[in-house]
Scaffold this motif. Structure first.
Motif, PDB file in Angstrom:
ATOM      1  N   ARG A 121      50.043  49.285  28.121  1.00 41.44           N
ATOM      2  CA  ARG A 121      49.340  49.150  26.563  1.00 41.44           C
ATOM      3  C   ARG A 121      49.540  47.704  25.889  1.00 41.44           C
ATOM      4  NH1 ARG A 121      49.577  49.008  21.487  1.00 41.44           N
ATOM      5  NH2 ARG A 121      51.166  47.524  21.782  1.00 41.44           N
TER       6      ARG A 121
ATOM      7  N   ASP B 210      46.423  45.658  25.176  1.00 40.21           N
ATOM      8  CA  ASP B 210      46.579  45.223  23.401  1.00 40.21           C
ATOM      9  C   ASP B 210      46.539  43.699  23.259  1.00 40.21           C
ATOM     10  OD1 ASP B 210      46.745  45.768  20.600  1.00 40.21           O
ATOM     11  OD2 ASP B 210      48.700  45.231  20.594  1.00 40.21           O
TER      12      ASP B 210
ATOM     13  N   ILE C  77      43.623  50.322  20.822  1.00 43.45           N
ATOM     14  CA  ILE C  77      44.912  50.674  21.692  1.00 43.45           C
ATOM     15  C   ILE C  77      45.744  51.175  20.786  1.00 43.45           C
ATOM     16  CG2 ILE C  77      46.546  49.598  23.353  1.00 43.45           C
ATOM     17  CD1 ILE C  77      43.655  49.452  24.274  1.00 43.45           C
TER      18      ILE C  77
ATOM     19  N   TYR D  87      45.241  54.483  28.991  1.00 42.63           N
ATOM     20  CA  TYR D  87      45.761  52.988  28.857  1.00 42.63           C
ATOM     21  C   TYR D  87      44.916  52.241  29.814  1.00 42.63           C
ATOM     22  CZ  TYR D  87      49.102  53.935  25.084  1.00 42.63           C
ATOM     23  OH  TYR D  87      49.681  54.367  23.883  1.00 42.63           O
TER      24      TYR D  87
END
Length: 398
Positions: A108, A112, A124, A134
Motif C-alpha cells: 500500500r 501510495d 489507494i 493493492y
DNA sequence: CCTCCACAGGAATTTGCGGGGT
DNA sequence: ACCCCGCAAATTCCTGTGGAGG
C-alpha cells in the motif's frame, strides 16, 4: 533566564538556522562527508535505470547513523533528474518497514507514494482492499507513470514476511508489468539479514551488496562542522565539536546522534542564557540524547504497550533489588488495575503476552523462561533494559 | 530421574474497520 | 442502500513444557 527582557522579539543569540540540525534535513552533495566510495558504488548499481533499463537490486548494510538512508535518498534523487534528461521517467518509493511491516502495508505504501490520483485516476485507500488488489493497482500505476520504479525498503529486516520481496522481484519476469521495470534497494542494519531470506529471494535481491562503516572521529568532526552554519558565527567554542566527535566515535560512530548532541548542547546553552556553546554543555547534551532515544521509542508504541511497560517499571521500582525479574502475571494484574482507573478496558491475558514479546523484540525489555518446580508450572519473567525511572518518565510524557 | 501443572504460545475464531460491487 | 470482502487486532481454545521438589 538571561537579562534579556523579550521572549520572542530578540533574535536567537545561539542559533542562526536550526533546521540544519534536524535529522530529516537532506544536505547537498558537498555536505555528505566521507561516503564518496559508497555513493559511487550505489550509483553504479542502479545507473541502468537512468536509461530505462532494469537496475541491479541492492542491499545496503551498516549500523544506524552511518548515512545509509541519506546516501540512498540522495543518489535516487540524482538518478531521477539525470533520467529526466534522457526522457526516462523514474519513480522512487521510500518505505520505512518499521512502520509498514506487513505485506499489505508495504505494498500500500509503495503504491501510495508512486501514485498521483489526478494523473492516474487510481485511488489507494488506507484499508479495505485485499493485498492482491493493492498489487494490481501498483502495477497499473507503474505502467501508467514510469519507465522504472525504484523501491527503497528502509529497515528491511523489520518486514515480517518475504512475500513482498518475492512479488516485487519477479514482477517483471512474471509479466505483471511489461512496459516498466522495477528495482529494489534494501537497507538493513543487520549484517546477517541476508541469511534469513529464502534462496529464491536472496539471489535476486542481493545482486549488489554495500557496507557502510561507522564514521570515525575525523569524519564526525567534518559532518558537525559542515552544519556549523546552524549557529551564529563564533558562538560555538573551538573545543566543542572535537569533543562531540570523539564522544560519538568512541561510542557508536552514529552521525545522527552526534548531530543531536550538538543541537542539545546549543539548546542547553540557550536555556542557561550563556552566549556561547561550551564544553560543559556537551556533557549535559550527551545525557539528554540518551534519555530522548528511549522516550522516542516509547512514544511510538501502541497505548496498551505503554501501560504494560509502565506497570512493569512501577513493579521494578518496588523491589529494592537492582534489575528485578517480574513475572508476567504480576505485570498483568497491575496493568488491569491501571486500565480500570483510567476507564479503558484491559486487553486479555493472551494478547498481553504477545505485546510483551513485541517489547522484547524491540529490546525495551528482556524475557526469560522459568519453571517453578513440581506442581507449580512454568512462567516467564520480565526485566527492564533501562532504568525504571527513565521508563516511567517516558511513559508519562507520551 | 521422574512428575506435575500454571503458564507459554500456536491455531482457530471473532470483532472492527474501511472499502468495493451492485 | 445494501451486502460482502480482506486485513489487523483481539479473543478463545487448547496442547506443550520447564525445572524444583519429590
Amino acid at each position: 533566564m538571561s537579562d534579556s527582557t523579550s521572549f520572542f522579539g530578540d533574535p536567537d543569540p545561539i542559533f542562526a538556522n536550526k533546521d540544519l540540525l534536524r535529522v530529516q534535513h537532506l544536505p547537498d552533495k558537498d555536505r555528505i562527508i566521507g561516503r564518496d566510495e559508497e555513493l559511487t558504488q550505489l550509483a553504479n548499481a542502479i545507473k541502468d535505470a537512468a536509461h530505462g533499463r532494469t537496475p541491479n537490486n541492492v542491499l545496503v548494510y551498516g549500523k544506524t547513523g552511518t548515512g545509509k538512508s541519506l546516501c540512498t535518498k540522495y543518489i535516487t534523487n540524482d538518478l531521477v533528474s539525470s533520467a529526466e534528461e534522457n526522457d526516462v521517467s523514474v519513480g522512487v518509493a521510500y518505505v520505512d518497514c518499521f512502520q509498514d511491516s506487513t505485506e499489505t502495508q508495504t505494498v500500500r505504501s509503495i503504491a501510495d507514494s508512486l501514485n498521483d490520483p489526478d494523473e492516474t485516476d487510481i485511488k489507494i485507500p488506507m484499508s479495505g482492499l485485499s493485498t492482491s488488489d493493492y498489487y494490481r493497482r501498483l502495477w497499473n500505476i507503474l505502467e501508467d507513470r514510469y519507465d522504472v520504479g525504484l523501491v527503497i525498503l528502509d529497515e528491511i529486516d523489520k518486514l515480517d514476511s518475504d512475500d513482498v520481496l518475492m512479488q516485487l522481484s519477479r514482477a517483471a519476469e512474471s509479466g505483471k508489468i511489461e512496459d516498466s521495470t522495477l528495482g529494489i534497494i534494501g537497507i538493513s542494519n543487520k549484517i546477517r539479514y541476508k541469511e534469513t531470506l529464502n534462496e529464491r529471494v536472496r539471489s535476486s535481491l542481493s545482486e549488489r551488496n554495500l557496507v557502510f562503516a561507522p564514521y570515525d572521529a575525523k569524519q564526525l568532526g567534518e559532518i558537525l562542522n559542515s552544519r556549523i552554519d546552524a549557529f551564529r558565527e563564533g558562538v560555538v567554542e573551538e573545543a566543542v565539536i572535537p569533543k562531540i566527535a570523539a564522544l560519538a566515535a568512541r561510542e557508536h560512530g552514529d552521525a545522527r546522534k552526534a548531530i543531536d548532541i550538538l543541537r542539545y548542547a546549543g539548546e542547553s546553552a540557550y536555556e542557561r542564557g550563556h552566549e556561547s556553546v561550551r564544553e560543559i554543555h556537551v556533557d549535559e547534551a550527551h545525557e539528554r540524547e540518551e534519555r530522548n532515544r528511549l522516550s522516542e521509542l516509547i512514544s511510538k508504541l501502541p497505548s496498551h504497550s505503554k501501560h504494560l511497560l509502565n506497570a512493569l517499571a512501577l513493579q521494578a521500582q518496588q523491589h529494592d533489588d537492582d534489575d528485578p525479574e517480574i513475572p508476567t502475571e504480576d505485570i498483568y494484574s497491575l496493568y488491569e488495575i491501571m486500565c480500570k482507573q483510567e476507564g479503558t478496558d484491559p486487553l486479555k491475558n493472551r494478547r498481553v503476552r504477545d505485546l510483551l514479546s513485541e517489547l522484547e523484540f524491540l529490546s525495551v525489555i528482556h524475557q526469560q523462561h522459568k519453571g517453578r518446580g513440581r506442581g507449580r508450572g512454568a512462567h516467564t519473567v520480565n526485566q527492564l533494559v533501562d532504568e525504571p525511572k527513565l521508563v516511567i518518565k517516558a511513559c508519562k510524557s507520551a
